[in-house]
Design a protein around this motif. Structure first.
Motif, PDB file in Angstrom:
ATOM      1  N   LEU A 179       1.081  -1.050   0.068  1.00 54.32           N
ATOM      2  CA  LEU A 179      -0.261   0.121  -0.423  1.00 54.32           C
ATOM      3  C   LEU A 179       1.076   1.065   0.008  1.00 54.32           C
ATOM      4  N   ASP A 180       2.288   1.308   0.067  1.00 52.86           N
ATOM      5  CA  ASP A 180       3.085   2.310   0.440  1.00 52.86           C
ATOM      6  C   ASP A 180       4.217   3.025  -0.968  1.00 52.86           C
ATOM      7  N   THR A 181       3.238   2.397  -2.340  1.00 55.90           N
ATOM      8  CA  THR A 181       3.941   2.428  -4.043  1.00 55.90           C
ATOM      9  C   THR A 181       2.788   3.092  -4.655  1.00 55.90           C
ATOM     10  N   LYS A 183       1.328   4.395  -8.003  1.00 54.33           N
ATOM     11  CA  LYS A 183       0.802   4.137  -9.629  1.00 54.33           C
ATOM     12  C   LYS A 183       1.889   5.236 -10.160  1.00 54.33           C
ATOM     13  N   GLY A 184       2.733   6.250 -10.249  1.00 58.76           N
ATOM     14  CA  GLY A 184       2.533   7.581 -11.346  1.00 58.76           C
ATOM     15  C   GLY A 184       3.068   8.490 -10.544  1.00 58.76           C
ATOM     16  N   GLN A 185       3.108   8.091  -9.712  1.00 58.97           N
ATOM     17  CA  GLN A 185       2.493   9.290  -9.086  1.00 58.97           C
ATOM     18  C   GLN A 185       3.660   9.525  -7.334  1.00 58.97           C
ATOM     19  N   LYS A 186       4.594  11.066  -7.734  1.00 57.25           N
ATOM     20  CA  LYS A 186       5.265  10.642  -6.405  1.00 57.25           C
ATOM     21  C   LYS A 186       4.668  11.435  -5.654  1.00 57.25           C
ATOM     22  N   PRO A 187       4.706  10.661  -4.374  1.00 58.30           N
ATOM     23  CA  PRO A 187       3.920  11.447  -2.598  1.00 58.30           C
ATOM     24  C   PRO A 187       4.288  12.833  -2.544  1.00 58.30           C
ATOM     25  N   PRO A 188       2.905  13.335  -2.264  1.00 58.80           N
ATOM     26  CA  PRO A 188       3.394  14.918  -1.857  1.00 58.80           C
ATOM     27  C   PRO A 188       4.340  15.085  -1.227  1.00 58.80           C
ATOM     28  N   ILE A 189       5.188  16.068  -0.609  1.00 63.12           N
ATOM     29  CA  ILE A 189       5.832  16.442   0.307  1.00 63.12           C
ATOM     30  C   ILE A 189       4.632  17.307   1.439  1.00 63.12           C
ATOM     31  N   PRO A 190       4.671  16.462   2.138  1.00 62.78           N
ATOM     32  CA  PRO A 190       3.150  16.734   3.092  1.00 62.78           C
ATOM     33  C   PRO A 190       3.214  18.764   3.954  1.00 62.78           C
ATOM     34  N   LYS A 191       2.277  19.404   4.592  1.00 65.15           N
ATOM     35  CA  LYS A 191       2.637  20.492   4.871  1.00 65.15           C
ATOM     36  C   LYS A 191       3.073  19.931   6.062  1.00 65.15           C
ATOM     37  N   PRO A 192       3.582  21.406   6.372  1.00 64.61           N
ATOM     38  CA  PRO A 192       4.286  21.353   7.874  1.00 64.61           C
ATOM     39  C   PRO A 192       3.530  21.019   9.314  1.00 64.61           C
ATOM     40  N   ASN A 193       2.827  20.133   9.055  1.00 59.77           N
ATOM     41  CA  ASN A 193       1.935  19.859  10.303  1.00 59.77           C
ATOM     42  C   ASN A 193       2.819  18.974  11.009  1.00 59.77           C
ATOM     43  N   ILE A 194       1.746  18.090  12.280  1.00 60.01           N
ATOM     44  CA  ILE A 194       2.680  17.373  13.264  1.00 60.01           C
ATOM     45  C   ILE A 194       1.725  15.668  12.367  1.00 60.01           C
ATOM     46  N   GLY A 206       7.386   2.499   6.531  1.00 60.43           N
ATOM     47  CA  GLY A 206       6.990   0.883   5.647  1.00 60.43           C
ATOM     48  C   GLY A 206       7.709   0.136   4.382  1.00 60.43           C
ATOM     49  N   LYS A 207       7.606   1.099   4.038  1.00 60.80           N
ATOM     50  CA  LYS A 207       8.884   1.286   2.317  1.00 60.80           C
ATOM     51  C   LYS A 207       9.904   0.611   2.699  1.00 60.80           C
ATOM     52  N   LYS A 208      10.629   1.347   3.180  1.00 57.18           N
ATOM     53  CA  LYS A 208      12.036   0.908   3.845  1.00 57.18           C
ATOM     54  C   LYS A 208      11.989  -0.953   4.463  1.00 57.18           C
ATOM     55  N   ASN A 209      10.905  -0.618   5.332  1.00 57.61           N
ATOM     56  CA  ASN A 209      11.082  -2.447   6.175  1.00 57.61           C
ATOM     57  C   ASN A 209       9.992  -3.126   5.068  1.00 57.61           C
ATOM     58  N   MET A 222      -2.768   1.732  -5.034  1.00 56.15           N
ATOM     59  CA  MET A 222      -2.868   2.975  -4.982  1.00 56.15           C
ATOM     60  C   MET A 222      -2.257   3.957  -5.855  1.00 56.15           C
ATOM     61  N   ASP A 223      -3.568   3.915  -6.907  1.00 56.98           N
ATOM     62  CA  ASP A 223      -3.509   4.912  -7.687  1.00 56.98           C
ATOM     63  C   ASP A 223      -2.461   6.284  -7.567  1.00 56.98           C
ATOM     64  N   GLU A 224      -3.084   6.923  -6.731  1.00 48.66           N
ATOM     65  CA  GLU A 224      -2.264   7.681  -6.175  1.00 48.66           C
ATOM     66  C   GLU A 224      -2.263   8.324  -4.201  1.00 48.66           C
ATOM     67  N   TYR A 225      -1.408   8.704  -3.951  1.00 48.86           N
ATOM     68  CA  TYR A 225      -1.055   8.640  -2.460  1.00 48.86           C
ATOM     69  C   TYR A 225      -1.715   9.788  -1.582  1.00 48.86           C
ATOM     70  N   ILE A 226      -2.447   8.812  -0.706  1.00 47.70           N
ATOM     71  CA  ILE A 226      -3.519   9.194   0.357  1.00 47.70           C
ATOM     72  C   ILE A 226      -3.125   8.933   1.544  1.00 47.70           C
ATOM     73  N   GLY A 227      -3.020  10.163   2.048  1.00 48.45           N
ATOM     74  CA  GLY A 227      -2.464   9.740   4.015  1.00 48.45           C
ATOM     75  C   GLY A 227      -3.350   8.394   4.926  1.00 48.45           C
ATOM     76  N   SER A 228      -2.508   7.970   5.613  1.00 50.72           N
ATOM     77  CA  SER A 228      -3.013   7.018   6.449  1.00 50.72           C
ATOM     78  C   SER A 228      -4.140   6.757   7.189  1.00 50.72           C
ATOM     79  N   ILE A 229      -4.177   8.255   7.500  1.00 55.12           N
ATOM     80  CA  ILE A 229      -5.314   8.030   8.577  1.00 55.12           C
ATOM     81  C   ILE A 229      -6.578   9.412   7.553  1.00 55.12           C
TER      82      ILE A 229
END
Length: 256
Positions: A179-181, A183-194, A206-209, A222-229
């Protein structure tokens, strides 16, 4: 006719993206195929457990689509995390009817991280719901789970798509759901909130391990990135899973 090869499914972690797992379950159900063994991490541990207990894909889809998933998350911030996961654990307990891992019709393994030793913990016995709770304790979101005197957090820190575990269990054919890859879109840089930073950091870990490399067929729904919550995207994640499973089903059938 030779016997069908033993099939194992590794249900990867990814929070609300885990709705995509149901798509594969539905596709296999249509063809009368049930896995011989399953393993899961984080939300994947929930889906693997429900599958091992005998639930069918259509039922799970209708259940999740008609539930208020916000009630399961039950956000109540503390110095340990955003939620203690109590409602999530209770949902797991009710759905698995208090069964133990060693009693499921389909062999089940659940991956968590031992926070004390920094090592992988593979649950192969004991109450299913407690293992799910431990496996799903996303650092910074869920508070760590104290079980049998050991602190556990999300299994994504050690193996977010436990395909190798199924190999070790004797699976001839392994399907992994990553679920971490997107398709065809780089995950966005998250907005600066915690919240966004925690979510994206967990995704990176998760992607590395992951032992997704050990899969014969790897689903990346996943066709595009969405946050886990990002609960609002639950139905969309389900649709992604259905499309990916339909595209890969012939590859799976050929291996079996």
């Amino acid at each position: 006719m030779s016997a069908r090869k033993k099939l194992g499914i590794a249900f990867g972690g990814g929070g609300i993206r885990g709705m995509a797992h149901i798509g594969l379950i539905e596709e296999l159900d249509k063809r009368g195929i049930r896995a011989d063994m399953v393993a899961g991490t984080s939300i994947g541990s929930m889906m693997a457990s429900l599958y091992a207990c005998g639930y069918k894909g259509n039922f799970l889809a209708k259940l999740m689509q008609n539930m208020d998933l916000r009630l399961i998350m039950n956000i109540s911030p503390s110095h340990k995390g955003l939620t203690n996961g109590g409602n999530y654990a209770e949902f797991a307990r009710l759905m698995t009817k208090g069964q133990n891992i060693e009693d499921t019709p389909i062999p089940l393994r659940i991956v968590a991280t031992d926070l004390n030793s920094a090592q992988i913990k593979v649950f192969d016995e004991g109450p299913i719901w407690r293992a799910i709770h431990a496996s799903s304790a996303i650092p910074g979101v869920f508070t760590p789970v104290d079980y049998r005197g050991v602190l556990y957090v999300d299994g994504c820190l050690v193996d977010n798509c436990p395909c190798q575990l199924l190999r070790d269990m004797g699976a001839d054919v392994v399907i992994g759901i990553d679920l971490d890859t997107p398709k065809g879109q780089k995950p966005p840089i998250p907005k600066p909130n915690i919240i966004n930073v925690i979510q994206r950091s967990i995704d990176v870990m998760g992607k590395k391990n992951s032992s997704a490399y050990a899969a014969d067929v790897l689903l990346t729904p996943m066709d595009e990135y969405i946050g886990s919550i990002d609960i609002a995207k639950a139905d969309w994640a389900l649709d992604c899973g259905r499309r990916e499973a339909a595209e890969k089903i012939n590859d799976i059938l050929a291996l079996l």
